[in-house]
Design a protein around this motif. Structure first.
Motif, mmCIF file in Angstrom:
data_model
loop_
_atom_site.group_PDB
_atom_site.id
_atom_site.type_symbol
_atom_site.label_atom_id
_atom_site.label_comp_id
_atom_site.label_asym_id
_atom_site.label_seq_id
_atom_site.Cartn_x
_atom_site.Cartn_y
_atom_site.Cartn_z
ATOM 1 N N SER A 132 -14.869 6.109 -0.405
ATOM 2 C CA SER A 132 -14.420 7.405 0.090
ATOM 3 C C SER A 132 -13.595 7.207 1.349
ATOM 4 O O SER A 132 -13.904 6.350 2.180
ATOM 5 N N ILE A 133 -12.538 8.001 1.485
ATOM 6 C CA ILE A 133 -11.765 7.999 2.718
ATOM 7 C C ILE A 133 -11.395 9.432 3.065
ATOM 8 O O ILE A 133 -10.914 10.189 2.219
ATOM 9 N N SER A 134 -11.690 9.813 4.293
ATOM 10 C CA SER A 134 -11.427 11.169 4.759
ATOM 11 C C SER A 134 -10.496 11.116 5.966
ATOM 12 O O SER A 134 -10.701 10.320 6.887
ATOM 13 N N PHE A 135 -9.481 11.957 5.935
ATOM 14 C CA PHE A 135 -8.505 12.015 7.021
ATOM 15 C C PHE A 135 -8.759 13.254 7.875
ATOM 16 O O PHE A 135 -8.771 14.381 7.371
ATOM 17 N N SER A 136 -8.962 13.034 9.168
ATOM 18 C CA SER A 136 -9.160 14.146 10.098
ATOM 19 C C SER A 136 -7.791 14.704 10.476
ATOM 20 O O SER A 136 -6.993 14.011 11.107
ATOM 21 N N GLU A 155 3.201 15.192 10.716
ATOM 22 C CA GLU A 155 3.834 14.607 9.534
ATOM 23 C C GLU A 155 3.362 13.173 9.301
ATOM 24 O O GLU A 155 3.196 12.744 8.159
ATOM 25 N N LYS A 156 3.098 12.436 10.364
ATOM 26 C CA LYS A 156 2.650 11.050 10.225
ATOM 27 C C LYS A 156 1.242 10.985 9.635
ATOM 28 O O LYS A 156 0.949 10.137 8.787
ATOM 29 N N ILE A 157 0.358 11.873 10.090
ATOM 30 C CA ILE A 157 -0.996 11.906 9.546
ATOM 31 C C ILE A 157 -0.972 12.345 8.083
ATOM 32 O O ILE A 157 -1.633 11.751 7.229
ATOM 33 N N ALA A 159 1.460 12.017 6.021
ATOM 34 C CA ALA A 159 2.054 10.941 5.223
ATOM 35 C C ALA A 159 1.018 9.889 4.853
ATOM 36 O O ALA A 159 1.082 9.292 3.767
ATOM 37 N N ALA A 160 0.044 9.663 5.738
ATOM 38 C CA ALA A 160 -1.012 8.685 5.452
ATOM 39 C C ALA A 160 -1.869 9.144 4.271
ATOM 40 O O ALA A 160 -2.303 8.332 3.451
ATOM 41 N N VAL A 161 -2.114 10.454 4.190
ATOM 42 C CA VAL A 161 -2.887 10.983 3.059
ATOM 43 C C VAL A 161 -2.131 10.734 1.757
ATOM 44 O O VAL A 161 -2.698 10.243 0.769
ATOM 45 N N PHE A 162 -0.845 11.053 1.743
ATOM 46 C CA PHE A 162 -0.052 10.856 0.528
ATOM 47 C C PHE A 162 0.111 9.369 0.204
ATOM 48 O O PHE A 162 0.193 8.992 -0.971
ATOM 49 N N ARG A 163 0.137 8.537 1.231
ATOM 50 C CA ARG A 163 0.188 7.082 1.011
ATOM 51 C C ARG A 163 -1.061 6.613 0.276
ATOM 52 O O ARG A 163 -0.994 5.789 -0.635
ATOM 53 N N MET A 164 -2.196 7.154 0.674
ATOM 54 C CA MET A 164 -3.452 6.774 0.032
ATOM 55 C C MET A 164 -3.518 7.313 -1.392
ATOM 56 O O MET A 164 -3.974 6.619 -2.315
ATOM 57 N N LEU A 165 -3.055 8.522 -1.591
ATOM 58 C CA LEU A 165 -3.033 9.093 -2.931
ATOM 59 C C LEU A 165 -2.137 8.276 -3.862
ATOM 60 O O LEU A 165 -2.488 8.017 -5.024
ATOM 61 N N ALA A 166 -1.003 7.839 -3.351
ATOM 62 C CA ALA A 166 -0.084 7.039 -4.168
ATOM 63 C C ALA A 166 -0.687 5.685 -4.505
ATOM 64 O O ALA A 166 -0.541 5.191 -5.633
ATOM 65 N N ALA A 167 -1.375 5.080 -3.564
ATOM 66 C CA ALA A 167 -1.988 3.770 -3.799
ATOM 67 C C ALA A 167 -3.093 3.869 -4.844
ATOM 68 O O ALA A 167 -3.263 2.971 -5.675
ATOM 69 N N ARG A 168 -3.835 4.953 -4.830
ATOM 70 C CA ARG A 168 -4.929 5.120 -5.796
ATOM 71 C C ARG A 168 -4.419 5.487 -7.176
ATOM 72 O O ARG A 168 -4.940 5.023 -8.197
#
Length: 348
Positions: A132-136, A155-157, A159-168
């Protein structure tokens, strides 16, 4: 489990029968590194104006100490959150720490601000089976983010969420969520935040702010009960100090040190038993840190299904879970401690 019924702090007139406690905790919070790249005003540690107090808790756990700790708790395959008051992406040798945990069959719930997450690390997390990974995030606009977290890099934070979604991609793990800590400065953005992210990530969590020893906005049940975290969760600071609660960032409730005494000895030790006893006998004032806290109520949930979401509410948290992504649900990763109500979901 040790018998403390004859201890000097036990009142025989109360006819006390201790609640059961496992030999080892099922959930362990480990501050592998107490360091952060933000100074969020809401944070009990980094939001403090006492720099000397902050300096006193900064530090990095020694690698050999971390290994011994993992070896001791591995037999029951607990859930580990690899941070409390540190940003986990700043843990030295982070990949080794994560690999050490997964090699021992340990579930990992990772909570981060995402600011330093890159594509390579996101892929690594997926490849090792991060649970599990949760972004604050806590905001829907840059202006509000700056008030809540002291930066405007929304936007940077995101982008990290979408980066993780793309990797998964289409894989089940990790379960990806975002969180929003409700307070006066962002209350007006709660609805927009939930509406935006509930169709993108697996779960959106909205929680209440902890401030001055309590959750001011929480309305707990009338009957106070012993706090469940005392029987489930072990908070370990970078120097091995254990506190009764993860909210005790400055270690005012020191109940032992796992590096000196071992996890079992601390978890089942007299100091921890004493705190549980005071909770079980309703002597809340004997534990000053707990006296005014209402966080004990966070585990009582109500559930509903609406608009493709399985919604679970407690006095402290609301979880908006996408039904289409429930296969990767593990109740303990969300603090819910039980599986979704399948009958409720199927009837929707």
């Amino acid at each position: 489990m040790a018998d403390y019924s004859k201890a000097s702090w036990v009142d025989p007139g109360l006819n006390w029968k201790p609640l059961p406690v496992g030999e080892l905790p099922e959930r362990v919070l480990i501050d592998f590194a107490t360091k952060c790249n933000l100074r969020c005003p809401m944070c009990p540690v980094w939001g403090s104006e006492d720099n000397n107090a902050i300096d006193s808790v900064k530090g990095v756990m020694k690698a050999d100490s971390a290994t011994r700790l993992l070896d001791e708790i591995a037999p029951i395959h607990p859930l580990i959150q690899p941070n409390m008051y540190g940003e986990p992406l700043l843990i030295p040798n982070l990949r080794e720490r994560l690999s050490d945990m997964k090699a021992r069959g340990i579930a990992i719930a990772f909570n981060t601000n995402g600011l330093t997450l890159d594509d390579d690390l996101a892929k690594f997390m997926v490849d090792i089976g991060l649970d599990s990974i949760s972004f604050s995030i806590d905001a829907s606009t840059r202006e509000t983010l700056e008030k809540i977290r002291g930066i405007d890099k929304l936007e940077k934070i995101e982008a990290a969420v979408f980066r993780m979604l793309a990797a998964r991609g289409d894989r089940e793990l990790p379960r990806i969520s975002v969180s929003f800590t409700l307070q006066d400065a962002n209350r007006h953005e709660e609805e927009a935040f939930v509406e935006r992210w509930s169709g993108i990530v697996d779960c959106v969590r909205v929680g209440l702010l902890f401030e001055n020893g309590t959750f001011p906005d929480m309305k707990p049940p009338e009957k106070r009960l012993p706090c469940p975290t005392l029987y489930k969760t072990l908070p370990v600071h970078n120097d091995g100090t254990v506190t009764v609660c993860c909210l005790d960032g400055f270690k005012s409730t020191n109940v032992g040190n796992v590096f000196e005494d071992g996890v079992k000895a601390v978890w089942n030790g007299e100091e921890f038993a004493k705190v549980r006893y005071y909770h079980e006998t309703e002597q809340w004032d004997k534990v000053p840190f707990c006296a005014s806290c209402n966080g004990w109520a966070q585990y009582e949930f109500e559930e509903e299904v609406r608009d493709g979401l399985f919604i679970r509410r407690s006095p402290e948290f609301t979880y908006y879970n996408r039904i289409a992504r429930l296969k990767n649900w593990q109740g303990r990763l969300l603090g819910a401690h039980k599986q979704p109500n399948s009958e409720l979901i199927e009837a929707a």
